[in-house]
Each structure stands twice: as structure tokens, then as C-alpha cells.
Enzyme design. Structure first.
Site, PDB file in Angstrom:
ATOM      1  CE  LYS A  53      -3.950  -2.355   2.032  1.00 50.13           C
ATOM      2  NZ  LYS A  53      -4.713  -2.762   3.200  1.00 50.13           N
ATOM      3  CD  GLN A  97      -3.669  -4.281   6.361  1.00 50.79           C
ATOM      4  OE1 GLN A  97      -3.723  -3.263   5.675  1.00 50.79           O
ATOM      5  NE2 GLN A  97      -4.128  -5.435   5.916  1.00 50.79           N
ATOM      6  CG  ASP A 120     -10.014   0.027   4.971  1.00 47.18           C
ATOM      7  OD1 ASP A 120      -9.870  -0.531   3.878  1.00 47.18           O
ATOM      8  OD2 ASP A 120      -9.201  -0.070   5.913  1.00 47.18           O
TER       9      ASP A 120
END
Ligand code: GUN
Length: 300
Positions: A53, A97, A120
Site C-alpha cells: 500500500k 490494517q 476503507d
């Protein structure tokens, strides 16, 4: 029949090219998009995802900040970091994460992220917005899957889509996005009566169950389009390799089109994370501009 193989790497490269273009436009307006990535602990797979990422963010011209906390960090420490990032106007997106260490309540900390920085799309405000068809930040993997489907099939309206799996990260938002694209949607899960029979009715199959090669040709209608979200590590003839939730060789005999693993959905997830970061940066800049215009109007 041998299915068309949907090239997720090439599709992600096209999305990232557009993201780079949008980043340059924002920079010309004095806006520097920035993404904060939080990793708690040292889960091996998460380390790889986070590294990728950050790498992709750099390539897209997005500034990234990595925050690493030890596995035994308290929930309060993590909440304090999120509060700091929420308040920091130079940070546009916050990615926490998953999975988190067991002592941290996942939902509690996800709800602490500012919904406008929730790249997200996991905050309940964004989840609710998606189910109401509002223009909100949407989860990256299902958004990537929808993009692949629209590139492959064109208009999805009227198609019967079967989503296999009902996770908060993929299955549920995938169903909401397909519904928004005017599909008839069936969600199949571990308690479904005859999941295979339901799947055989589908024009579109999205598999996200985390069971290696569960779905073979016998689950599919001839000509179905198959998106495989699974990434499962298996031992095969003494060698470790990645396979999806779909038995690729068998399924490609009956499907019209299918994503491979790796090289299908995986690259799309990261591309849509970058796209969401740019969207968040743009929306925050507009909100700040409107706010200062309102202050100016009330004081001038
Ligand atoms: N872990 C596995 N997939 C994801 C994802 O899409 N977002 C985050 N934050 N963590 C993950």
C-alpha cells in the site's frame, strides 16, 4: 469453452493512472493528498499488504505516513493515535490494517475513525450511506470487483449476482454495490440451504469465503462471469502456493470470464484505496473552502 481471463493487474494500472492524474490536479490547487497507515503488531500477511500500500501510494504521488504499534499496545493507545490523525488537517485518509490483536475491539476502533477519512469505508456512517445509495467512501475490494465486472460486462442492470460470503469487508458491501448497479442479488453463506444450487442460477458470481478452490464448474451456469476474491495459501505437491476460492481450471471450462489468483482482484484493492484517498482529500478541501467562505460571508 475456455474463459476470458480478467486481467486485474492491467485494470488496476488504468485506475492508478487516473489517480496519478487526479493527484497532479489536486497538487496544482495546493492540495497534497496524504494517507496514514496504522499497523498494530507484526502479522506477516499484514506486513506485506502494508508495504504494498505504501509503495503504491508513493507511485501515485500520495504522501504516506506509516504508524507501527507493538502487538501489546493498549486499545487506549490506538484510540489516541486515531484521534491525533483525525485532528491533523494534513492527513486525508486513515487506514487501520486488519486483523487487530485479539485484545482490541475491532468495531470500537473502526468507529473512532473520522468517516470523512475512512478510506476503507468501514465506519457505520459509510456502511449506512452505501446501503442508502449515498455518495460515500466505499470498501476497496468490493469497489474493485464492481469495476472489473463493469469493464467486463458493461451494464449490469437486471443480472442475477450471487455473492458467496457475508463478511463486513467484502460480502455485505459487495451485495450493496451490486444492488446499486441494478442487479438482483443473492448472498450465499455457511447456513444457506444448497449454496451450490443457488450459485448455479447466477450470471455473476463473486466468491469471498476464504475456502481454497471450493467453487468448481459444478457450481456455475455456463457463461457466468466469476470474480474470485479468495487468497488462500495451500501446500501443493510439497510447495506452498496461492489459490482462490474458485477452482480456476475447472471453472474456466464453463465460465465466460474469470479472475485469476494472484493477478485478479488483489491489485484492484490497492488501486481503490488510492482512489478513495484522492476522493477524501478532494472532499475535505471543498469542505474547508466552503467553511472559510461561510466565515468570510458572516464577518465581511
Ligand atoms: N485486511 C484485509 N483486507 C483489508 C482491507 O481491505 N482493509 C484493511 N484495513 N485491512 C484489511
Amino acid at each position: 469453452m475456455s474463459a476470458h481471463i480478467i486481467d486485474g493487474k492491467a485494470a488496476a494500472a488504468r485506475v492508478l493512472q487516473q489517480v496519478r492524474h487526479d493527484v497532479n490536479t489536486l497538487k496544482a490547487e495546493g492540495i497534497e493528498p496524504a494517507l496514514a497507515v496504522i499497523l498494530v503488531g507484526n502479522d506477516a500477511a499484514s506486513e506485506v499488504y502494508v508495504r504494498n500500500k505504501i509503495l503504491r501510494a508513493g507511485e501515485a504521488g500520495i504522501h504516506s505516513l506509516e504508524h507501527r504499534l507493538p502487538a501489546n499496545s493498549s486499545q487506549a493507545r490506538l484510540l489516541a493515535l486515531i484521534a491525533e490523525l483525525n485532528a491533523d488537517n494534513t492527513v486525508n485518509g486513515i487506514l487501520l490494517q486488519l486483523p487487530l490483536p485479539a485484545h482490541i475491539e475491532e468495531n470500537r476502533v473502526l468507529q473512532a475513525i473520522d468517516p470523512g477519512k475512512d478510506v476503507d469505508g468501514f465506519h457505520s456512517e459509510n456502511v449506512g450511506g452505501l446501503s442508502q445509495g449515498r455518495n460515500v467512501l466505499t470498501p476497496c475490494t468490493p469497489s474493485g470487483c464492481l469495476h472489473l465486472l463493469e469493464e467486463t460486462c458493461g451494464d449490469l442492470s437486471g443480472k442475477h449476482a450471487v455473492v458467496i460470503g457475508r463478511s463486513n469487508i467484502v460480502g455485505k458491501p459487495m451485495a450493496a454495490l451490486l444492488l446499486q448497479a441494478h442487479c438482483s442479488v443473492t448472498v450465499v453463506h455457511s447456513r444457506s440451504n444448497d449454496a451450490r444450487a443457488l450459485c448455479q442460477l447466477a450470471d455473476i458470481v463473486v466468491a469471498a469465503v476464504g475456502r481454497p478452490r471450493l467453487i468448481d464448474a459444478s457450481w456455475l451456469k455456463r457463461g457466468a462471469v466469476v470474480i474470485d476474491v479468495g487468497i488462500n495459501r495451500i501446500e501443493d505437491h510439497g510447495r506452498s502456493r496461492l489459490v482462490g476460492d474458485v477452482d480456476f481450471d475447472s471453472a474456466s471450462e464453463v465460465a465466460a470470464a474469470i479472475t485469476p489468483v494472484p493477478g485478479g482482484v488483489g491489485p484492484m484493492t490497492i488501486a481503490f484505496l488510492m482512489k478513495n484517498t484522492v476522493t477524501a482529500a478532494r472532499q475535505q478541501a471543498h469542505a474547508q473552502r466552503s467553511q472559510s467562505e461561510a466565515v468570510c460571508l458572516s464577518t465581511c
